[in-house]
Design a protein around this motif. Structure first.
Motif, PDB file in Angstrom:
ATOM      1  N   ARG A  29      45.645  41.906 -14.500  1.00 38.39           N
ATOM      2  CA  ARG A  29      46.936  42.546 -14.195  1.00 38.39           C
ATOM      3  C   ARG A  29      47.079  42.798 -12.706  1.00 38.39           C
ATOM      4  NH1 ARG A  29      46.348  47.521 -17.917  1.00 38.39           N
ATOM      5  NH2 ARG A  29      48.043  48.324 -16.615  1.00 38.39           N
ATOM      6  N   LEU A  30      46.003  43.238 -12.069  1.00 40.98           N
ATOM      7  CA  LEU A  30      46.035  43.521 -10.638  1.00 40.98           C
ATOM      8  C   LEU A  30      46.315  42.258  -9.831  1.00 40.98           C
ATOM      9  CD1 LEU A  30      45.536  45.475  -8.254  1.00 40.98           C
ATOM     10  CD2 LEU A  30      43.101  44.933  -8.448  1.00 40.98           C
ATOM     11  N   LEU A  31      45.614  41.179 -10.150  1.00 39.79           N
ATOM     12  CA  LEU A  31      45.734  39.950  -9.371  1.00 39.79           C
ATOM     13  C   LEU A  31      47.056  39.221  -9.619  1.00 39.79           C
ATOM     14  CD1 LEU A  31      42.097  38.531  -9.697  1.00 39.79           C
ATOM     15  CD2 LEU A  31      43.146  39.627  -7.701  1.00 39.79           C
ATOM     16  N   HIS A  32      47.555  39.303 -10.843  1.00 34.36           N
ATOM     17  CA  HIS A  32      48.754  38.540 -11.166  1.00 34.36           C
ATOM     18  C   HIS A  32      50.048  39.337 -11.031  1.00 34.36           C
ATOM     19  CE1 HIS A  32      45.606  36.109 -13.196  1.00 34.36           C
ATOM     20  NE2 HIS A  32      46.356  35.111 -12.746  1.00 34.36           N
ATOM     21  N   SER A  33      49.961  40.657 -11.143  1.00 37.95           N
ATOM     22  CA  SER A  33      51.184  41.474 -11.106  1.00 37.95           C
ATOM     23  C   SER A  33      51.188  42.497  -9.980  1.00 37.95           C
ATOM     24  CB  SER A  33      51.376  42.195 -12.450  1.00 37.95           C
ATOM     25  OG  SER A  33      51.433  41.267 -13.510  1.00 37.95           O
ATOM     26  N   GLY A  34      50.076  42.634  -9.275  1.00 42.35           N
ATOM     27  CA  GLY A  34      50.023  43.575  -8.162  1.00 42.35           C
ATOM     28  C   GLY A  34      49.636  44.977  -8.582  1.00 42.35           C
ATOM     29  N   GLY A  35      49.454  45.853  -7.584  1.00 42.77           N
ATOM     30  CA  GLY A  35      48.999  47.210  -7.832  1.00 42.77           C
ATOM     31  C   GLY A  35      49.928  48.037  -8.690  1.00 42.77           C
ATOM     32  N   ASP A  36      51.223  47.742  -8.647  1.00 44.04           N
ATOM     33  CA  ASP A  36      52.176  48.515  -9.447  1.00 44.04           C
ATOM     34  C   ASP A  36      51.966  48.322 -10.942  1.00 44.04           C
ATOM     35  OD1 ASP A  36      53.345  49.533  -7.198  1.00 44.04           O
ATOM     36  OD2 ASP A  36      55.010  48.103  -7.160  1.00 44.04           O
ATOM     37  N   ALA A  37      51.215  47.293 -11.320  1.00 44.50           N
ATOM     38  CA  ALA A  37      50.965  47.039 -12.744  1.00 44.50           C
ATOM     39  C   ALA A  37      49.918  47.984 -13.315  1.00 44.50           C
ATOM     40  CB  ALA A  37      50.519  45.596 -12.953  1.00 44.50           C
ATOM     41  N   LEU A  38      49.218  48.732 -12.446  1.00 41.19           N
ATOM     42  CA  LEU A  38      48.172  49.647 -12.894  1.00 41.19           C
ATOM     43  C   LEU A  38      48.606  51.090 -12.700  1.00 41.19           C
ATOM     44  CD1 LEU A  38      44.908  47.997 -11.482  1.00 41.19           C
ATOM     45  CD2 LEU A  38      46.071  47.567 -13.655  1.00 41.19           C
ATOM     46  N   LEU A  39      48.274  51.931 -13.683  1.00 41.15           N
ATOM     47  CA  LEU A  39      48.501  53.365 -13.564  1.00 41.15           C
ATOM     48  C   LEU A  39      47.481  53.949 -12.587  1.00 41.15           C
ATOM     49  CD1 LEU A  39      48.959  54.170 -17.355  1.00 41.15           C
ATOM     50  CD2 LEU A  39      50.775  53.885 -15.645  1.00 41.15           C
TER      51      LEU A  39
END
Length: 238
Positions: A29-39
């Motif tokens: 999720r981090l690599l493909h969607s960026g930091g905003d994808a993580l809580l």
């Protein structure tokens, strides 16, 4: 001195296999969607997993955020306080502090490379990231050249939860030593309220008066708090 980085938490060994798959999903999720994808807790969880690879770090991440009061407060907390938190150690505390160091380096770059007065929002962002969540009061002086380039960013005093000392003579003396054409005073209010005190206003006036006689301008005095910031110049106090 004990280091708890590699001490298993209850149930962590039984969760190791699940943790590996979970971390892989966080990484994707981090690599493909960026930091905003993580809580927030997932950011800290993944960071701690790099420092403590054989433990389930999700509960620890949530406990840290709850204890310190959120992501910003955790990243800016004193390193020793983080290290002493149950389940933490030097390696995991350093992992958290390196994120703050990298963030501050990134935020300070436009301040260091461009005239400060044309990078004002960048300066405020940098100061808030560095000082808003400090538990003790700190006073800094930013020394500027005649072109408003940053010469030196100096910590001049660190005190208690509500007080740090600053002396007009020492501020002006240092400005003369560095050849500063102007200075910006900065300090934080650990209470979170950036409203200037009467003492703040008085010492600012004294430094302005002393600097004016020697050709050293005081561009501003900025107070940083969790509620935001207060600019003396914007408030008409300079």
């Amino acid at each position: 001195m004990a280091d708890f980085d590699n001490v298993p938490r209850p149930g962590s060994l039984s969760q190791e296999h699940h943790g590996k798959g979970h971390r892989a999903r966080l990484r994707s999720r981090l690599l493909h969607s960026g930091g905003d994808a993580l809580l927030d807790h997932e950011l800290i969880e993944y960071l701690l997993a790099l420092a403590i690879p054989r433990r389930d770090t999700k509960p620890l991440a949530k406990e840290l955020l709850d204890n310190f009061g959120g992501l910003s407060a955790l990243l800016t907390a004193d390193g020793e306080s983080i290290r002493k938190f149950p389940g933490m150690g030097e390696t995991s505390a350093a992992a958290i502090k390196i994120v703050q160091a990298a963030a501050l380096r990134l935020l300070s770059e436009p301040v260091r490379e461009n005239p400060v007065l044309t990078s004002w929002q960048a300066l405020l962002d940098y100061l808030r990231a560095d000082m808003a969540h400090l538990v003790n009061e700190r006073i800094r002086v930013l020394h500027l050249s005649s072109k408003n380039q940053l010469i030196r960013d100096e910590l001049v005093s660190e005190g208690s939860i509500d007080q740090a000392a600053i002396y007009t003579r020492e501020v002006i003396k240092r400005a003369l030593e560095l050849g500063s054409a102007a200075i910006i005073l900065v300090h934080n209010h650990p209470s979170g309220d950036s409203t200037p005190s009467r003492q703040d206003i008085k010492i600012t006036k004294d430094i302005c008066d002393a600097g004016r006689k020697l050709g050293i301008a005081v561009h501003d005095h900025i107070i940083i708090g969790k509620d935001g910031h207060t600019s003396f110049r914007s408030k008409g106090l300079i």
